[in-house]
Design an enzyme around this catalytic site. Structure first.
Site, PDB file in Angstrom:
ATOM      1  N   GLY A 296      21.138 -48.061  -5.302  1.00 23.48           N
ATOM      2  CA  GLY A 296      20.515 -48.694  -4.148  1.00 23.48           C
ATOM      3  C   GLY A 296      20.575 -50.203  -4.260  1.00 23.48           C
ATOM      4  N   VAL A 297      20.450 -50.847  -3.113  1.00 25.26           N
ATOM      5  CA  VAL A 297      20.446 -52.307  -3.117  1.00 25.26           C
ATOM      6  C   VAL A 297      19.162 -52.754  -2.431  1.00 25.26           C
ATOM      7  CG1 VAL A 297      21.677 -54.402  -2.430  1.00 25.26           C
ATOM      8  CG2 VAL A 297      22.965 -52.324  -2.929  1.00 25.26           C
TER       9      VAL A 297
ATOM     10  N   GLY B  34      17.836 -57.407  -5.774  1.00 23.46           N
ATOM     11  CA  GLY B  34      18.939 -57.081  -6.678  1.00 23.46           C
ATOM     12  C   GLY B  34      19.404 -55.653  -6.534  1.00 23.46           C
ATOM     13  N   LYS B  35      20.356 -55.329  -7.412  1.00 27.37           N
ATOM     14  CA  LYS B  35      20.991 -54.013  -7.359  1.00 27.37           C
ATOM     15  C   LYS B  35      20.306 -53.038  -8.307  1.00 27.37           C
ATOM     16  CE  LYS B  35      25.817 -54.800  -7.248  1.00 27.37           C
ATOM     17  NZ  LYS B  35      27.063 -54.674  -7.950  1.00 27.37           N
TER      18      LYS B  35
ATOM     19  N   LYS C 212      17.655 -51.693 -12.961  1.00 24.62           N
ATOM     20  CA  LYS C 212      17.457 -52.706 -11.910  1.00 24.62           C
ATOM     21  C   LYS C 212      17.775 -54.077 -12.495  1.00 24.62           C
ATOM     22  CE  LYS C 212      14.157 -54.195  -8.379  1.00 24.62           C
ATOM     23  NZ  LYS C 212      12.956 -53.858  -7.614  1.00 24.62           N
TER      24      LYS C 212
ATOM     25  N   ASP D 246       3.239 -53.236  -0.997  1.00 25.45           N
ATOM     26  CA  ASP D 246       4.504 -52.884  -0.338  1.00 25.45           C
ATOM     27  C   ASP D 246       4.679 -51.362  -0.303  1.00 25.45           C
ATOM     28  OD1 ASP D 246       6.769 -53.763   1.016  1.00 25.45           O
ATOM     29  OD2 ASP D 246       8.024 -53.768  -0.786  1.00 25.45           O
TER      30      ASP D 246
HETATM   31  P1  ADP Z   1      13.977 -54.269  -4.152  1.00 24.86           P
HETATM   32  O1  ADP Z   1      12.725 -54.630  -4.871  1.00 24.86           O
HETATM   33  O2  ADP Z   1      15.043 -55.306  -4.379  1.00 24.86           O
HETATM   34  O3  ADP Z   1      13.776 -53.914  -2.709  1.00 24.86           O
HETATM   35  P2  ADP Z   1      13.993 -51.529  -5.069  1.00 24.86           P
HETATM   36  O4  ADP Z   1      13.256 -51.445  -6.355  1.00 24.86           O
HETATM   37  O5  ADP Z   1      13.260 -51.070  -3.846  1.00 24.86           O
HETATM   38  O6  ADP Z   1      14.581 -52.986  -4.874  1.00 24.86           O
HETATM   39  O7  ADP Z   1      15.344 -50.703  -5.190  1.00 24.86           O
HETATM   40  C1  ADP Z   1      16.331 -50.727  -4.200  1.00 24.86           C
HETATM   41  C2  ADP Z   1      16.849 -49.318  -3.941  1.00 24.86           C
HETATM   42  O8  ADP Z   1      17.407 -48.791  -5.154  1.00 24.86           O
HETATM   43  C3  ADP Z   1      15.785 -48.330  -3.533  1.00 24.86           C
HETATM   44  O9  ADP Z   1      15.604 -48.306  -2.156  1.00 24.86           O
HETATM   45  C4  ADP Z   1      16.350 -47.003  -4.035  1.00 24.86           C
HETATM   46  O10 ADP Z   1      17.261 -46.469  -3.105  1.00 24.86           O
HETATM   47  C5  ADP Z   1      17.115 -47.408  -5.275  1.00 24.86           C
HETATM   48  N1  ADP Z   1      16.284 -47.208  -6.474  1.00 24.86           N
HETATM   49  C6  ADP Z   1      15.312 -48.023  -6.930  1.00 24.86           C
HETATM   50  N2  ADP Z   1      14.760 -47.548  -8.042  1.00 24.86           N
HETATM   51  C7  ADP Z   1      15.383 -46.392  -8.317  1.00 24.86           C
HETATM   52  C8  ADP Z   1      15.254 -45.413  -9.355  1.00 24.86           C
HETATM   53  N3  ADP Z   1      14.354 -45.563 -10.334  1.00 24.86           N
HETATM   54  N4  ADP Z   1      16.064 -44.342  -9.323  1.00 24.86           N
HETATM   55  C9  ADP Z   1      16.976 -44.203  -8.329  1.00 24.86           C
HETATM   56  N5  ADP Z   1      17.153 -45.070  -7.322  1.00 24.86           N
HETATM   57  C10 ADP Z   1      16.368 -46.161  -7.307  1.00 24.86           C
END
Ligand code: ADP
Length: 377
Positions: free
Chosen positions: A54-55, A59-60, A76, A169
């Site tokens: 996910g993005v 960040g990624k 992350k 959030d």
């Molecule tokens: P940001 O804080 O930059 O918005 P997130 O923590 O929400 O980033 O992560 C971005 C995306 O990555 C999420 O919407 C999800 O799809 C994916 N993601 C985040 N954490 C996980 C995880 N632990 N396992 C699988 N996918 C994840």
């Protein structure tokens, strides 16, 4: 593993605070981070995959595997700035809870001169909460299942609020399932806007020597505003869970109108027919308590946890809901709903920062001035 002693990957969940029914009591002075941060390269311990999970805005998130055990994790990658440190520290502090995505390891590595924070989290393979409900079109999704989901979310939030952390959030994208299938556990993630709410973190030198009795913000305290933002979010998630569309909607089926902000501010929402006809009065009662426009009137997490619809979720009627069908029908509107919720949360966070707690010197309250003069005599 490079540093086995401080590495949590694979360790059993032995923290007694992890019991979801026993959140810790608030000890603001003990809210010190003990987050171990490795400085050796993450690639020594984990094999980073090209698979992007996910993005986000910061960040990624990519897939990675522990070199020793082969276990899959999510990584992350964040720029190592103070805001990112805060996010990771608060998330780490809360990450022992069953309904919060677990952090296993944190690294500080430099790539091409750029300092990065790399967070190894459990990989949430079950996807987002509402995608899963949307897939339930074949088998009935009931009010009791909705209540169980809300119980899980509320457990996580109670744990956070008792630790004096507001998430700020809580929205559908940040509620993920650990695995596909019925054994998946729902967990809260993304602490990018989380904030400590204990008094020492907010105004260390400003605590008045006696309690001003005249103004609501002082009585309420800023910490409650942050927590009440989470309560509003819980209300919106619960509303969508029970019908498939959000509470503040221009008209069922139509895109958001410019007047929506006004409606949110004035708390105008309804429980329209037919979706809400068979939903219990107890559920509506919880929603009414959560979607109150005045944050001081909104239910607190402890009050929600004490409500029969949440506490006795196993006794909630097994009424089939319209949710999966509506989510499928209104797929197109989902991203607009996400945008709107994001904007509203952002304005709630800004609104809170605007609340300025006047120091006693600054305040020009007649009654208070009189009282201070009297005390000086
Ligand atoms: P940001 O804080 O930059 O918005 P997130 O923590 O929400 O980033 O992560 C971005 C995306 O990555 C999420 O919407 C999800 O799809 C994916 N993601 C985040 N954490 C996980 C995880 N632990 N396992 C699988 N996918 C994840």
């Amino acid at each position: 593993m490079g540093n086995v002693e401080t590495t949590r990957g694979g360790a059993e969940n032995s923290n007694p605070l992890s019991n979801q029914n026993l959140p810790p009591k608030a000890h603001s002075s003990t809210l010190q981070s003990t987050m171990p941060v490795h400085s050796h390269p993450v690639t020594q311990d984990y094999k980073i995959s090209r698979q992007v999970l996910g993005v986000g805005i910061n960040g990624k998130v990519v897939e990675c595997h522990n070199r020793k055990t082969g276990t899959k994790f999510a990584l992350k990658v964040l720029r190592d700035v103070p805001k990112a440190r805060r996010e990771v520290e608060l998330h780490y502090m809360a990450s022992e809870h069953r309904h919060i995505v677990k952090i296993f390891d944190v690294y500080e590595n430099t790539y091409n001169g750029v300092k990065c924070l790399l967070v190894v989290m459990e990989c949430m393979e079950g996807g987002e909460l509402f995608s899963r409900i949307q897939e339930r079109a074949q088998s009935a999704f009931t009010e009791r299942e909705g209540a169980e989901i809300m119980y899980d979310i509320c457990c996580a939030v109670q744990y956070l609020h008792r630790m004096n952390i507001a998430h700020r959030d809580i929205k559908p994208e940040n509620l993920l399932y650990s695995t596909k299938g019925s054994s998946g556990v729902l967990k809260l993630t993304d602490f990018g806007f989380a904030k400590r709410t204990d008094a020492t973190a907010i105004r260390p030198l400003e605590t008045p020597c006696y309690t001003p009795y005249y103004a609501a913000p002082e009585v309420l305290g800023p910490e409650k505003y942050d927590k009440s933002c989470d309560m509003w979010s819980i209300g919106v998630v619960m509303y969508i869970l029970l019908c498939g569309f959000p509470p503040f909607y221009s008209a069922h089926g139509l895109p958001m109108s410019p007047g929506m902000k006004t409606r949110i501010r004035s708390g105008q929402y309804v429980f329209p027919s037919p979706e809400w006809d068979r939903v219990s009065e107890a559920a509506k009662d919880v929603i009414r308590g959560l979607l109150k426009t005045d944050p001081s009137e909104r239910l607190t997490i402890d009050q929600v946890m004490a409500h029969k619809w949440i506490t006795h979720y196993m006794k909630v009627p097994e009424t089939p809901l319209f949710t999966p069908a509506v989510l499928n029908e209104e797929r197109m509107q989902w991203s607009e709903m996400q945008d709107e919720m994001e904007k509203t949360l952002a304005s709630m966070r800004v609104g809170n920062e605007d609340i300025h707690i006047k120091s006693l010197k600054e305040s020009n309250n007649k009654l208070l001035n009189k009282r201070m003069k009297k005390e000086k005599k």
